[in-house]
Design a protein around this motif. Sequence first.
Motif, PDB file in Angstrom:
ATOM      1  N   HIS A 173      31.060  16.277  33.691  1.00 38.10           N
ATOM      2  CA  HIS A 173      31.311  17.167  34.670  1.00 38.10           C
ATOM      3  C   HIS A 173      32.132  18.361  34.316  1.00 38.10           C
ATOM      4  O   HIS A 173      31.925  19.479  34.450  1.00 38.10           O
ATOM      5  CB  HIS A 173      32.146  16.419  35.885  1.00 38.10           C
ATOM      6  N   SER A 174      33.399  17.955  33.962  1.00 33.52           N
ATOM      7  CA  SER A 174      34.307  19.162  33.530  1.00 33.52           C
ATOM      8  C   SER A 174      33.749  20.117  32.294  1.00 33.52           C
ATOM      9  O   SER A 174      34.314  21.138  32.227  1.00 33.52           O
ATOM     10  CB  SER A 174      35.712  18.599  33.056  1.00 33.52           C
ATOM     11  N   ASP A 175      33.253  19.575  31.327  1.00 31.16           N
ATOM     12  CA  ASP A 175      32.694  20.430  30.384  1.00 31.16           C
ATOM     13  C   ASP A 175      31.104  20.754  30.468  1.00 31.16           C
ATOM     14  O   ASP A 175      30.269  21.237  29.737  1.00 31.16           O
ATOM     15  CB  ASP A 175      32.784  19.640  28.947  1.00 31.16           C
TER      16      ASP A 175
ATOM     17  N   ALA B  26      52.310  30.996  17.049  1.00 30.77           N
ATOM     18  CA  ALA B  26      51.770  29.831  17.066  1.00 30.77           C
ATOM     19  C   ALA B  26      52.132  29.099  18.426  1.00 30.77           C
ATOM     20  O   ALA B  26      51.426  28.373  18.781  1.00 30.77           O
ATOM     21  CB  ALA B  26      52.579  28.872  15.960  1.00 30.77           C
ATOM     22  N   LEU B  27      53.112  29.243  18.996  1.00 31.42           N
ATOM     23  CA  LEU B  27      53.561  29.080  20.217  1.00 31.42           C
ATOM     24  C   LEU B  27      52.558  29.470  21.381  1.00 31.42           C
ATOM     25  O   LEU B  27      51.884  28.766  22.302  1.00 31.42           O
ATOM     26  CB  LEU B  27      54.995  29.549  20.656  1.00 31.42           C
ATOM     27  N   VAL B  28      52.081  30.616  21.271  1.00 39.32           N
ATOM     28  CA  VAL B  28      51.077  31.422  22.260  1.00 39.32           C
ATOM     29  C   VAL B  28      49.817  30.445  22.185  1.00 39.32           C
ATOM     30  O   VAL B  28      49.181  30.359  23.244  1.00 39.32           O
ATOM     31  CB  VAL B  28      51.060  32.862  22.008  1.00 39.32           C
ATOM     32  N   TRP B  29      49.133  30.198  20.792  1.00 41.73           N
ATOM     33  CA  TRP B  29      47.834  29.674  20.685  1.00 41.73           C
ATOM     34  C   TRP B  29      47.997  28.398  21.300  1.00 41.73           C
ATOM     35  O   TRP B  29      47.185  27.920  22.039  1.00 41.73           O
ATOM     36  CB  TRP B  29      47.762  29.697  19.184  1.00 41.73           C
ATOM     37  N   THR B  30      49.089  27.716  21.007  1.00 42.86           N
ATOM     38  CA  THR B  30      49.496  26.219  21.563  1.00 42.86           C
ATOM     39  C   THR B  30      49.458  26.312  23.116  1.00 42.86           C
ATOM     40  O   THR B  30      48.762  25.371  23.735  1.00 42.86           O
ATOM     41  CB  THR B  30      50.749  25.605  21.174  1.00 42.86           C
ATOM     42  N   ALA B  31      50.110  27.097  23.523  1.00 47.05           N
ATOM     43  CA  ALA B  31      50.279  27.313  25.053  1.00 47.05           C
ATOM     44  C   ALA B  31      48.812  27.530  25.700  1.00 47.05           C
ATOM     45  O   ALA B  31      48.554  26.857  26.891  1.00 47.05           O
ATOM     46  CB  ALA B  31      51.224  28.214  25.494  1.00 47.05           C
ATOM     47  N   GLY B  32      48.143  28.494  25.277  1.00 42.41           N
ATOM     48  CA  GLY B  32      46.706  28.701  25.686  1.00 42.41           C
ATOM     49  C   GLY B  32      45.821  27.606  25.757  1.00 42.41           C
ATOM     50  O   GLY B  32      44.893  27.461  26.428  1.00 42.41           O
ATOM     51  N   GLN B  33      45.940  26.823  24.558  1.00 40.60           N
ATOM     52  CA  GLN B  33      45.003  25.537  24.302  1.00 40.60           C
ATOM     53  C   GLN B  33      45.198  24.480  25.092  1.00 40.60           C
ATOM     54  O   GLN B  33      44.847  23.160  25.158  1.00 40.60           O
ATOM     55  CB  GLN B  33      44.722  25.573  22.886  1.00 40.60           C
ATOM     56  N   ALA B  34      46.821  24.349  25.468  1.00 38.65           N
ATOM     57  CA  ALA B  34      47.265  23.206  26.139  1.00 38.65           C
ATOM     58  C   ALA B  34      46.251  22.595  27.165  1.00 38.65           C
ATOM     59  O   ALA B  34      46.463  21.190  27.309  1.00 38.65           O
ATOM     60  CB  ALA B  34      48.621  23.395  26.653  1.00 38.65           C
TER      61      ALA B  34
ATOM     62  N   PHE C 100      42.968  31.297  30.264  1.00 33.43           N
ATOM     63  CA  PHE C 100      41.930  31.755  31.022  1.00 33.43           C
ATOM     64  C   PHE C 100      40.877  32.201  30.358  1.00 33.43           C
ATOM     65  O   PHE C 100      39.781  32.148  30.842  1.00 33.43           O
ATOM     66  CB  PHE C 100      42.531  32.554  32.275  1.00 33.43           C
ATOM     67  N   GLY C 101      41.260  32.837  29.285  1.00 38.39           N
ATOM     68  CA  GLY C 101      39.982  33.339  28.501  1.00 38.39           C
ATOM     69  C   GLY C 101      39.242  32.342  27.377  1.00 38.39           C
ATOM     70  O   GLY C 101      38.313  32.747  26.760  1.00 38.39           O
ATOM     71  N   THR C 102      39.746  31.105  27.222  1.00 37.88           N
ATOM     72  CA  THR C 102      39.192  30.045  26.392  1.00 37.88           C
ATOM     73  C   THR C 102      39.199  28.636  27.169  1.00 37.88           C
ATOM     74  O   THR C 102      39.443  28.624  28.436  1.00 37.88           O
ATOM     75  CB  THR C 102      39.937  29.990  25.160  1.00 37.88           C
ATOM     76  N   GLY C 103      38.640  27.788  26.646  1.00 37.70           N
ATOM     77  CA  GLY C 103      38.699  26.379  27.307  1.00 37.70           C
ATOM     78  C   GLY C 103      37.178  26.175  27.823  1.00 37.70           C
ATOM     79  O   GLY C 103      36.301  26.796  27.407  1.00 37.70           O
ATOM     80  N   LEU C 104      37.091  25.215  28.721  1.00 36.41           N
ATOM     81  CA  LEU C 104      35.872  24.651  29.492  1.00 36.41           C
ATOM     82  C   LEU C 104      35.264  25.632  30.410  1.00 36.41           C
ATOM     83  O   LEU C 104      34.126  25.553  30.458  1.00 36.41           O
ATOM     84  CB  LEU C 104      36.549  23.339  30.090  1.00 36.41           C
ATOM     85  N   HIS C 105      36.179  26.650  30.923  1.00 31.70           N
ATOM     86  CA  HIS C 105      35.727  27.402  31.911  1.00 31.70           C
ATOM     87  C   HIS C 105      36.178  29.009  31.577  1.00 31.70           C
ATOM     88  O   HIS C 105      37.076  29.523  32.592  1.00 31.70           O
ATOM     89  CB  HIS C 105      35.649  27.274  33.361  1.00 31.70           C
TER      90      HIS C 105
ATOM     91  N   ALA D 180      43.984  19.479  26.272  1.00 34.39           N
ATOM     92  CA  ALA D 180      44.701  18.172  25.771  1.00 34.39           C
ATOM     93  C   ALA D 180      44.311  17.159  26.810  1.00 34.39           C
ATOM     94  O   ALA D 180      43.718  16.108  26.373  1.00 34.39           O
ATOM     95  CB  ALA D 180      46.185  18.430  25.727  1.00 34.39           C
ATOM     96  N   GLY D 181      44.162  17.418  28.119  1.00 33.26           N
ATOM     97  CA  GLY D 181      43.918  16.310  29.244  1.00 33.26           C
ATOM     98  C   GLY D 181      42.278  16.011  28.735  1.00 33.26           C
ATOM     99  O   GLY D 181      41.888  14.830  29.155  1.00 33.26           O
ATOM    100  N   TYR D 182      41.587  17.114  28.458  1.00 39.33           N
ATOM    101  CA  TYR D 182      40.232  16.806  28.178  1.00 39.33           C
ATOM    102  C   TYR D 182      39.808  16.159  26.888  1.00 39.33           C
ATOM    103  O   TYR D 182      38.950  14.763  26.914  1.00 39.33           O
ATOM    104  CB  TYR D 182      39.167  18.095  28.054  1.00 39.33           C
ATOM    105  N   PHE D 183      40.692  16.317  25.911  1.00 47.37           N
ATOM    106  CA  PHE D 183      40.420  15.324  24.649  1.00 47.37           C
ATOM    107  C   PHE D 183      40.737  13.838  24.831  1.00 47.37           C
ATOM    108  O   PHE D 183      40.168  13.165  24.349  1.00 47.37           O
ATOM    109  CB  PHE D 183      41.212  16.559  23.402  1.00 47.37           C
TER     110      PHE D 183
END
Length: 480
Positions: free
Chosen positions: A365-367, A53-61, A18-23, A64-67
């Motif tokens: 739109h999403s970005d 490593a797992l936490v970062w991956t989960a946070g950025q997952a 929730f603290g990173t990403g598109l919104h 994946a749909g946007y990319f």
Amino acid sequence: MRILLIGLVVLSGVLFAFGTGLHPVFALTWLAPLPLLWAAARMSGRAAFAVSALVWTAGQAPLAGYFHGVLETPVPLVAAILAGPALVFGGLAAAHRRLALADRPLMAAGVFAAGWTTLEYVLSLALPHGAWWSLAYTQADVGPVVQTVSVTGIWGVTFLLTGVPAALATARPRAVGTAAVLLAAVLGFGTWRLATAPRPDGATMALLATEHPNDEIDMATSEGRALLAAYITRARTIDAAAIVLPEKNFVADDATLPLLTGPLTRLAAERRTVVVAGVTHRTGGTVRNAALVFTPDGGRPAEYAKHHLIPGLESDFTAGTRRVAVPGRPGWGVVICKDLDFPALVRAYRSDGAATLLAPAWDFHSDAWLHGRMALVRGVESGIGVVRNGRAGDLMISDPYGRIQAVRSTGRPGFVSVTGRAPGRPVGTLYGRFGDWFAWVCALFLLLAGAAGVPGAVTGRRGRPGSAAANPAGRIGSPL
């Protein structure tokens, strides 16, 4: 204890999501590494690496749909985008753990923050997306924090976002105190800079767009000519020194280009205004993502070709290489959408004397929030205003301090327009003059730390007897 550690790890993953990403929620970005790094000091080195490593991956997952779905990035590359940084994040978390256990809290925080900042910088140079991928943009709406980029670029904000929680996670007074002083200084500088900043006193700019249709329309068709006529009818109601239309609004080749240039040349002369129109220009066997610039004197339009194309989506286009200023207005430069993801191009325009960039754009739109705020941050870095028309996103005018003068979403029926003042002159910034100096300082710090062997971290030496490092579990309830 195990349940507590698992809960802290999960909490960090949620905070990153929730603290990173598109919104992003800006406050959560500051907190996200803290539970994880605190927990990592209470588990083995291998576990700390794997869990981080797992936490970062989960946070950025969620990205994946946007990319893959929006940017059409191949699945293997999406996996690499997620996994590569995750491995670095895990390594930095493990290094932070070892340094904290060796009673080197300041070094632990410094290595973690400098390491992640250096990674962002290296990726901005190595990947075709420029400085798109950075934690710093999460703070774009936090005025006092974003002023930091005028000194360090986005790299200084990334350093803060990782270094402050890394210092707090050590629970050592000297690290916590240092982080508090640094953060107070940054907020104090930002607050002072905003309080003393003048309001924009330049020309009035306008942005005009519609999402209906949200596509490229060929001027050889009746739909293309009708869309152009609708734009001109609406533009005649706008009183501004410049009117910027979206990216790739029209498609034209050498035969149909006069159907576009003729009416827009007459509009610019009639309204005594500058008109910037985005067009897919097919000429001489090439296709250019172009912005045509029409001036009040009725002369031949200048043409700017987008420098930085989206991999895959714009693989058929030929990139431009020239910077273009509005004829008769040397303080107004022209860029297109993704060009604003590249700080070096904006700094080059600033060196040319630009005070404002006119930017046709087209978002997804999403970005919309993220890409618009990236443009805002570019303006603060180099001390210039940004007039960005983001079709399928936001129409936004921002000043050299990141203050939004006007903004409106295009996601509604019919035409949307905004007007706002641009700066009359650029603002000098340390980053605009010296560029990525802070990123190089972070890289140099890592090299020196590695060359020195980072005692206690690289060797794995235990802390001194009776110290917190010798009994990390005993630090769980220790006061600061």
